[in-house]
Scaffold this motif. Structure first.
Motif, PDB file in Angstrom:
ATOM      1  N   ALA A  24       6.967  23.332 -31.328  1.00  0.00           N
ATOM      2  CA  ALA A  24       8.125  22.600 -30.801  1.00  0.00           C
ATOM      3  C   ALA A  24       7.688  21.390 -29.976  1.00  0.00           C
ATOM      4  O   ALA A  24       6.732  21.467 -29.197  1.00  0.00           O
ATOM      5  CB  ALA A  24       8.956  23.539 -29.919  1.00  0.00           C
TER       6      ALA A  24
ATOM      7  N   THR B 289      13.666  21.078 -41.174  1.00  0.00           N
ATOM      8  CA  THR B 289      13.989  22.466 -41.547  1.00  0.00           C
ATOM      9  C   THR B 289      14.345  23.321 -40.333  1.00  0.00           C
ATOM     10  O   THR B 289      14.964  24.369 -40.474  1.00  0.00           O
ATOM     11  CB  THR B 289      12.841  23.134 -42.331  1.00  0.00           C
ATOM     12  OG1 THR B 289      11.696  23.253 -41.475  1.00  0.00           O
ATOM     13  CG2 THR B 289      12.478  22.345 -43.579  1.00  0.00           C
ATOM     14  N   GLY B 290      13.963  22.875 -39.138  1.00  0.00           N
ATOM     15  CA  GLY B 290      14.371  23.598 -37.929  1.00  0.00           C
ATOM     16  C   GLY B 290      15.889  23.682 -37.815  1.00  0.00           C
ATOM     17  O   GLY B 290      16.435  24.652 -37.264  1.00  0.00           O
TER      18      GLY B 290
ATOM     19  N   ARG C  44      18.371  26.632 -36.756  1.00  0.00           N
ATOM     20  CA  ARG C  44      19.284  26.385 -35.628  1.00  0.00           C
ATOM     21  C   ARG C  44      20.734  26.703 -36.015  1.00  0.00           C
ATOM     22  O   ARG C  44      21.485  27.242 -35.193  1.00  0.00           O
ATOM     23  CB  ARG C  44      19.147  24.934 -35.149  1.00  0.00           C
ATOM     24  CG  ARG C  44      17.872  24.705 -34.356  1.00  0.00           C
ATOM     25  CD  ARG C  44      17.660  23.232 -34.037  1.00  0.00           C
ATOM     26  NE  ARG C  44      16.396  23.035 -33.340  1.00  0.00           N
ATOM     27  CZ  ARG C  44      16.267  22.873 -32.020  1.00  0.00           C
ATOM     28  NH1 ARG C  44      17.321  22.843 -31.247  1.00  0.00           N
ATOM     29  NH2 ARG C  44      15.076  22.719 -31.487  1.00  0.00           N
TER      30      ARG C  44
ATOM     31  N   ARG D 199      14.490  34.093 -43.584  1.00  0.00           N
ATOM     32  CA  ARG D 199      13.557  33.104 -44.124  1.00  0.00           C
ATOM     33  C   ARG D 199      13.677  33.037 -45.641  1.00  0.00           C
ATOM     34  O   ARG D 199      13.714  31.947 -46.215  1.00  0.00           O
ATOM     35  CB  ARG D 199      12.118  33.440 -43.727  1.00  0.00           C
ATOM     36  CG  ARG D 199      11.892  33.640 -42.225  1.00  0.00           C
ATOM     37  CD  ARG D 199      10.431  33.551 -41.847  1.00  0.00           C
ATOM     38  NE  ARG D 199       9.952  32.193 -42.017  1.00  0.00           N
ATOM     39  CZ  ARG D 199      10.110  31.229 -41.101  1.00  0.00           C
ATOM     40  NH1 ARG D 199      10.689  31.478 -39.947  1.00  0.00           N
ATOM     41  NH2 ARG D 199       9.671  30.014 -41.351  1.00  0.00           N
TER      42      ARG D 199
ATOM     43  N   ILE E 163       5.947  24.863 -43.745  1.00  0.00           N
ATOM     44  CA  ILE E 163       6.160  24.055 -44.950  1.00  0.00           C
ATOM     45  C   ILE E 163       4.869  23.999 -45.775  1.00  0.00           C
ATOM     46  O   ILE E 163       4.873  24.268 -46.977  1.00  0.00           O
ATOM     47  CB  ILE E 163       6.658  22.630 -44.596  1.00  0.00           C
ATOM     48  CG1 ILE E 163       7.878  22.715 -43.678  1.00  0.00           C
ATOM     49  CG2 ILE E 163       6.982  21.846 -45.870  1.00  0.00           C
ATOM     50  CD1 ILE E 163       9.035  23.509 -44.214  1.00  0.00           C
TER      51      ILE E 163
ATOM     52  N   ASP F  13       6.865  31.974 -32.432  1.00  0.00           N
ATOM     53  CA  ASP F  13       6.656  31.295 -33.724  1.00  0.00           C
ATOM     54  C   ASP F  13       5.254  31.566 -34.285  1.00  0.00           C
ATOM     55  O   ASP F  13       5.068  31.664 -35.495  1.00  0.00           O
ATOM     56  CB  ASP F  13       6.865  29.774 -33.582  1.00  0.00           C
ATOM     57  CG  ASP F  13       8.305  29.396 -33.203  1.00  0.00           C
ATOM     58  OD1 ASP F  13       9.198  30.263 -33.260  1.00  0.00           O
ATOM     59  OD2 ASP F  13       8.534  28.219 -32.831  1.00  0.00           O
TER      60      ASP F  13
ATOM     61  N   ARG G  62       4.721  35.930 -35.060  1.00  0.00           N
ATOM     62  CA  ARG G  62       5.605  36.741 -35.911  1.00  0.00           C
ATOM     63  C   ARG G  62       4.871  37.106 -37.200  1.00  0.00           C
ATOM     64  O   ARG G  62       3.926  36.402 -37.614  1.00  0.00           O
ATOM     65  CB  ARG G  62       6.897  35.974 -36.203  1.00  0.00           C
ATOM     66  CG  ARG G  62       6.676  34.756 -37.080  1.00  0.00           C
ATOM     67  CD  ARG G  62       7.936  33.915 -37.193  1.00  0.00           C
ATOM     68  NE  ARG G  62       7.657  32.740 -37.995  1.00  0.00           N
ATOM     69  CZ  ARG G  62       8.222  31.558 -37.845  1.00  0.00           C
ATOM     70  NH1 ARG G  62       9.134  31.369 -36.913  1.00  0.00           N
ATOM     71  NH2 ARG G  62       7.903  30.557 -38.639  1.00  0.00           N
TER      72      ARG G  62
END
Ligand code: DC
Length: 209
Positions: free
Chosen positions: A17, A39-40, A44, A92, A116, A168, A171
């Motif tokens: 971020a 893509t965020g 969101r 996802r 990506i 992020d 995970r």
């Protein structure tokens, strides 16, 4: 060189971020006349919907391009909600086709996000991993949020950045990490113009083969 290509050409821009991905991606898309997908925003939208009680997997399955125009997507609570729904593998999975279709559009596409280059477009022609120290990223995000009139503290923004990094990167599903063939771009010591110039040079190199 703008508009010189009609065939697909994917530029993957990943990183944590507030590292400068968005600014760099928009500049690349403008310079090479390509589409740009942040893509965020997909995560969101899903995060924002969960704050109103919608099931995250259903939100992701029902997402359309129009949802990306919502004007509440930049709020800090939505960013945290996005990072939380992003750990869910079914969320996802539901967002993969939308991103891949965008990536292969004619004329080329820049996608920025976390996975990506590693998961969504492992065949991307260019992969950039844009990063900066947590302190530098928090300071940039602090100024951005303050500029929008949000009453946030520097310490809270740094805490948020660290929490999101942790979630992020750690995970199980598509964790944030540089692809093996990504070009690393640390923007801690760079201003916007320098970072953009560096990214353009990387793309021009690849386009010239
Ligand atoms: O890039 P951003 O800050 O708008 O992203 C918000 C959250 O969405 C981020 O904390 C993690 C998630 N995300 C993701 O998991 N994969 C992506 N490709 C983009 C964002």
């Amino acid at each position: 060189m703008a508009g010189a290509m009609n065939e697909p050409f994917t530029i993957a821009v990943d990183g944590p971020a507030a590292a400068g991905k968005g600014t760099i991606s928009r500049a690349l898309a403008a310079r090479f006349d390509m589409g740009h997908l942040d893509t965020g925003l997909l995560y969101r939208v899903v995060g924002a919907l969960t704050l109103t009680g919608v099931d995250p997997v259903e939100a992701a399955r029902g997402l359309t391009a129009k949802d990306l125009d919502r004007d509440d997507l930049r709020a800090p609570n939505v960013a945290q909600a996005a990072s939380k729904v992003a750990v869910i593998a079914q969320v996802r999975a539901a967002l993969v086709d939308f991103q891949r279709a965008f990536a292969r559009r004619s004329g080329g596409a820049v996608l920025d996000g976390r996975d990506i280059g590693t998961v969504i477009c492992p065949q991307a022609e260019v992969k950039l991993y844009v990063t900066a120290s947590a302190e530098v990223r928090a300071q940039r995000r602090f100024l951005e949020l303050r500029g929008k009139g949000l009453n946030v503290s520097r310490a809270q923004v740094l805490k948020d950045v660290r929490e999101r990094d942790d979630r992020d990167m750690n995970r199980a599903a598509a964790p944030l990490r540089p692809a093996e063939d990504a070009v690393l771009l640390d923007t801690s010591q760079l201003n916007i113009d320098m970072a953009v110039a560096h990214a353009i040079a990387v793309v021009e190199n690849k386009r010239q083969g």
